[in-house]
Each structure stands twice: as structure tokens, then as C-alpha cells.
Write a protein that holds these residues in place. Structure first.
Motif, PDB file in Angstrom:
ATOM      1  N   LEU A 162       0.848  -1.189   0.000  1.00 42.95           N
ATOM      2  CA  LEU A 162       0.000   0.000   0.000  1.00 42.95           C
ATOM      3  C   LEU A 162       0.887   1.244   0.000  1.00 42.95           C
ATOM      4  O   LEU A 162       2.106   1.148  -0.019  1.00 42.95           O
ATOM      5  CB  LEU A 162      -0.904   0.014   1.236  1.00 42.95           C
ATOM      6  CG  LEU A 162      -1.912  -1.121   1.399  1.00 42.95           C
ATOM      7  CD1 LEU A 162      -2.594  -1.014   2.759  1.00 42.95           C
ATOM      8  CD2 LEU A 162      -2.940  -1.085   0.290  1.00 42.95           C
ATOM      9  N   GLY A 163       0.257   2.397   0.028  1.00 42.63           N
ATOM     10  CA  GLY A 163       0.997   3.637   0.190  1.00 42.63           C
ATOM     11  C   GLY A 163       1.347   4.318  -1.116  1.00 42.63           C
ATOM     12  O   GLY A 163       0.974   3.891  -2.211  1.00 42.63           O
ATOM     13  N   ALA A 164       2.132   5.406  -0.996  1.00 43.13           N
ATOM     14  CA  ALA A 164       2.418   6.284  -2.130  1.00 43.13           C
ATOM     15  C   ALA A 164       3.201   5.584  -3.227  1.00 43.13           C
ATOM     16  O   ALA A 164       2.955   5.811  -4.424  1.00 43.13           O
ATOM     17  CB  ALA A 164       3.181   7.515  -1.634  1.00 43.13           C
ATOM     18  N   THR A 165       4.151   4.732  -2.847  1.00 42.55           N
ATOM     19  CA  THR A 165       4.959   4.041  -3.853  1.00 42.55           C
ATOM     20  C   THR A 165       4.102   3.117  -4.700  1.00 42.55           C
ATOM     21  O   THR A 165       4.187   3.104  -5.936  1.00 42.55           O
ATOM     22  CB  THR A 165       6.089   3.241  -3.180  1.00 42.55           C
ATOM     23  OG1 THR A 165       6.921   4.127  -2.434  1.00 42.55           O
ATOM     24  CG2 THR A 165       6.940   2.507  -4.205  1.00 42.55           C
ATOM     25  N   ALA A 166       3.269   2.324  -4.041  1.00 42.34           N
ATOM     26  CA  ALA A 166       2.374   1.412  -4.763  1.00 42.34           C
ATOM     27  C   ALA A 166       1.399   2.192  -5.637  1.00 42.34           C
ATOM     28  O   ALA A 166       1.140   1.818  -6.792  1.00 42.34           O
ATOM     29  CB  ALA A 166       1.612   0.534  -3.768  1.00 42.34           C
ATOM     30  N   LEU A 167       0.872   3.285  -5.102  1.00 44.07           N
ATOM     31  CA  LEU A 167      -0.099   4.090  -5.852  1.00 44.07           C
ATOM     32  C   LEU A 167       0.537   4.650  -7.123  1.00 44.07           C
ATOM     33  O   LEU A 167      -0.061   4.603  -8.208  1.00 44.07           O
ATOM     34  CB  LEU A 167      -0.613   5.221  -4.967  1.00 44.07           C
ATOM     35  CG  LEU A 167      -1.681   6.127  -5.568  1.00 44.07           C
ATOM     36  CD1 LEU A 167      -2.948   5.339  -5.869  1.00 44.07           C
ATOM     37  CD2 LEU A 167      -1.993   7.281  -4.624  1.00 44.07           C
ATOM     38  N   LEU A 168       1.765   5.159  -7.022  1.00 49.01           N
ATOM     39  CA  LEU A 168       2.446   5.723  -8.185  1.00 49.01           C
ATOM     40  C   LEU A 168       2.669   4.658  -9.256  1.00 49.01           C
ATOM     41  O   LEU A 168       2.472   4.910 -10.454  1.00 49.01           O
ATOM     42  CB  LEU A 168       3.783   6.330  -7.754  1.00 49.01           C
ATOM     43  CG  LEU A 168       4.639   6.947  -8.870  1.00 49.01           C
ATOM     44  CD1 LEU A 168       3.890   8.094  -9.544  1.00 49.01           C
ATOM     45  CD2 LEU A 168       5.970   7.430  -8.317  1.00 49.01           C
ATOM     46  N   GLN A 169       3.060   3.466  -8.843  1.00 46.56           N
ATOM     47  CA  GLN A 169       3.307   2.396  -9.810  1.00 46.56           C
ATOM     48  C   GLN A 169       2.015   1.960 -10.505  1.00 46.56           C
ATOM     49  O   GLN A 169       2.005   1.720 -11.722  1.00 46.56           O
ATOM     50  CB  GLN A 169       3.968   1.210  -9.115  1.00 46.56           C
ATOM     51  CG  GLN A 169       5.389   1.512  -8.655  1.00 46.56           C
ATOM     52  CD  GLN A 169       6.054   0.321  -7.986  1.00 46.56           C
ATOM     53  OE1 GLN A 169       5.862  -0.815  -8.383  1.00 46.56           O
ATOM     54  NE2 GLN A 169       6.838   0.595  -6.955  1.00 46.56           N
ATOM     55  N   ILE A 170       0.943   1.865  -9.754  1.00 45.73           N
ATOM     56  CA  ILE A 170      -0.346   1.483 -10.356  1.00 45.73           C
ATOM     57  C   ILE A 170      -0.808   2.536 -11.353  1.00 45.73           C
ATOM     58  O   ILE A 170      -1.355   2.210 -12.412  1.00 45.73           O
ATOM     59  CB  ILE A 170      -1.410   1.255  -9.258  1.00 45.73           C
ATOM     60  CG1 ILE A 170      -1.071   0.027  -8.423  1.00 45.73           C
ATOM     61  CG2 ILE A 170      -2.801   1.127  -9.872  1.00 45.73           C
ATOM     62  CD1 ILE A 170      -1.043  -1.273  -9.192  1.00 45.73           C
ATOM     63  N   GLN A 171      -0.584   3.797 -11.049  1.00 46.38           N
ATOM     64  CA  GLN A 171      -1.015   4.877 -11.939  1.00 46.38           C
ATOM     65  C   GLN A 171      -0.275   4.849 -13.275  1.00 46.38           C
ATOM     66  O   GLN A 171      -0.721   5.467 -14.248  1.00 46.38           O
ATOM     67  CB  GLN A 171      -0.799   6.227 -11.245  1.00 46.38           C
ATOM     68  CG  GLN A 171      -1.793   6.471 -10.113  1.00 46.38           C
ATOM     69  CD  GLN A 171      -1.439   7.688  -9.271  1.00 46.38           C
ATOM     70  OE1 GLN A 171      -0.285   8.143  -9.253  1.00 46.38           O
ATOM     71  NE2 GLN A 171      -2.416   8.217  -8.556  1.00 46.38           N
ATOM     72  N   GLN A 172       0.838   4.138 -13.349  1.00 43.55           N
ATOM     73  CA  GLN A 172       1.613   4.040 -14.587  1.00 43.55           C
ATOM     74  C   GLN A 172       1.244   2.812 -15.421  1.00 43.55           C
ATOM     75  O   GLN A 172       1.776   2.614 -16.504  1.00 43.55           O
ATOM     76  CB  GLN A 172       3.113   4.003 -14.249  1.00 43.55           C
ATOM     77  CG  GLN A 172       3.606   5.287 -13.600  1.00 43.55           C
ATOM     78  CD  GLN A 172       5.026   5.184 -13.073  1.00 43.55           C
ATOM     79  OE1 GLN A 172       5.557   4.085 -12.896  1.00 43.55           O
ATOM     80  NE2 GLN A 172       5.652   6.323 -12.828  1.00 43.55           N
ATOM     81  N   VAL A 173       0.308   2.013 -14.919  1.00 49.20           N
ATOM     82  CA  VAL A 173      -0.105   0.783 -15.600  1.00 49.20           C
ATOM     83  C   VAL A 173      -1.310   1.066 -16.497  1.00 49.20           C
ATOM     84  O   VAL A 173      -2.185   1.867 -16.154  1.00 49.20           O
ATOM     85  CB  VAL A 173      -0.454  -0.314 -14.568  1.00 49.20           C
ATOM     86  CG1 VAL A 173      -1.061  -1.545 -15.239  1.00 49.20           C
ATOM     87  CG2 VAL A 173       0.778  -0.699 -13.765  1.00 49.20           C
TER      88      VAL A 173
END
Length: 264
Positions: A162-173
Motif C-alpha cells: 500500500l501507500g504512495a509508492t504502490a499508488l504511483l506504480q499502479i497509476q503508470q499501468v
């Protein structure tokens, strides 16, 4: 002389009325204040007070006109991984049937989605992006999968990053299909989660995917959780168990594009 059912309900003490309401919640998931007032032969104001008390005790969530049972899914990941294994395997087998070669699959964390990872066929020629270490481990040694593990903060008892790192990676998919984890689902209230960060990540997964699929055990249907993820109409494929009552199935089919029953 034996009292009629109506007389028995009319003579209930407040704590007994509350127990009847809780039983209706556990049976139906959603209750309406007006219908309960008529059944219990009391006022809607009294029923709403009981619903407020039950909500404060953590049994339900107040919604317009009534209340929804709180989902039982708020448990540590290790506990959920050991529960209803055979039932989740049947759901996973049905869910895996919609996957097509060369797709990019976004696989959310969750015990049922781990079962989906295991159910995907070898040599499927898939790219699977997941925030679930457990799902990743089910795929890494098998042929036909390019696996991308999303990183981020792992909380105690959580099933995925979870968190900002996971969110950023998902937004690039840009995924063809997402198998979204759901803590709770109601036709009117939609998909919900117990954790705010988890709900935020799930919303990003919905936005990043062409189609959304959810495989859900029966006890999560017609229940609520605190944080909204998406409306039920956003679900392209919903996989449910064979024990879902016909009336409940009809209400789900009215809002979800494809409701598919997983049979043994």
C-alpha cells in the motif's frame, strides 16, 4: 392460549427488538427502517434509534432508508488465506476462464485473488502486475507469465503493498483486465474497503484498467465497509457462489454487466 407472531413481536422489549433487527441484518444484509417498523409494530423513529445503536456497536452501517451489515472480511491476511479455501478455488476457476492470451492483468491483493493466480493456466502468455507477494509466488516458477510485483509499504496483517509508492506504480499501468479485491459489495452502495489507503489504491486500479472483475464469497455480498471504492455498475464481471439466493442474484444482475455463478 399461544400468542400469534404479531402479538409476540409487538410485546418485545427494546433489547429484544434490537436482537430481531440484528438477525434480519445477518439474514438479508440490507434492512429498511420502514419495513422493520411495520414488522415490529413500532415507529420508524424507534427502529432508526436501534439501527444507530447497532452501528455504534460495529454491527452495521447506516445507509439511506435503513442499514447494511458490516462485512466480516476485516481480518488479518493470514486468517483469510486459510478460510473457505475450496470455495475460493471454485470462484478462482470461474474467474480465470475470462482471461485471454497476451493480456496485461492487474491482480489486486486478497485471498481469493491469490487463488485466481494459482488457477491461471500455464503458458497463458500473460503479463501480471500485482501488489500481492503471495500471488506473485504462485506465478514466478510457472511458464507463460511475466510478473511485475508492485512495491510499497506492507502493514501488519495486510495482504499487499500500500501507500504512495504502490499508488504511483499502479497509476503508470494500463491493464486490459483487473481482478479487484473487495471487502464488501452492495448493489446500491458499491464496492468498499476497510482501509483508506487500500481503497485509494483500488480506485487507482479501477482507473488503470479496461475491465474490472471481482470474485466474491457470499458473506461479503450485501454488506458494507467504511471506504468507498467504486459503484457496482463499474464491475464488468462478477463471480459469485452457487448459494446466492435468486432475489439477491437478480439485484446484482440489475447493476453488474455479467454476473457469473461458480459451480462445483
Amino acid at each position: 392460549m399461544q400468542r400469534t407472531r404479531e402479538e409476540a413481536l409487538n410485546g418485545l422489549l427494546p433489547e429484544q427488538r434490537e436482537q430481531v433487527i440484528l438477525e434480519r441484518l445477518r439474514t438479508h444484509g440490507r434492512v429498511l427502517a420502514a419495513a422493520l417498523a411495520a414488522e415490529l409494530q413500532t415507529s420508524e423513529h424507534t427502529v432508526r434509534r436501534h439501527l444507530r445503536d447497532l452501528a455504534e456497536q460495529g454491527h452495521c452501517k447506516r445507509v439511506y432508508g435503513g442499514a447494511l451489515l458490516i462485512s466480516p472480511a476485516d481480518k488479518p491476511a493470514a486468517v483469510r488465506m486459510s478460510e473457505a479455501v475450496d470455495r475460493k478455488a471454485r470462484l478462482a476457476s470461474a474467474a480465470a476462464s475470462i482471461v485471454r492470451p497476451k493480456q496485461i492483468i492487474l491482480l489486486d491483493a486478497g485471498s481469493t485473488n491469490v487463488a485466481i493466480a494459482a488457477a491461471l493456466p500455464d503458458n497463458a502468455d500473460l503479463t501480471v502486475v500485482t501488489n500481492s507477494p503471495e500471488a506473485c509466488s504462485r506465478l514466478l516458477t510457472r511458464p507463460g507469465f511475466d510478473v511485475i510485483l508492485v512495491g510499497g509499504r506492507m502493514t501488519r496483517g495486510a495482504a499487499g503493498a500500500l501507500g504512495a509508492t504502490a499508488l504511483l506504480q499502479i497509476q503508470q499501468v494500463r491493464a486490459d483486465l483487473c481482478f479487484l479485491g473487495a471487502c464488501a459489495l452492495d448493489p446500491d452502495e458499491g464496492v468498499a474497503a476497510f482501509d483508506a489507503e487500500d481503497a485509494e489504491l483500488k480506485r487507482a486500479m479501477v482507473k488503470a484498467s479496461g475491465q474490472i472483475a471481482i470474485a466474491l464469497t457470499s458473506e461479503k455480498l450485501m454488506t458494507a465497509a467504511p471506504f468507498s471504492v467504486a459503484p457496482a455498475a463499474a464491475i464488468d464481471y462478477l463471480f459469485v457462489e452457487a448459494d446466492v439466493p435468486p432475489a439477491r442474484l437478480t439485484s446484482l444482475e440489475a447493476v453488474c454487466d455479467n454476473v457469473m455463478v461458480a459451480r462445483s
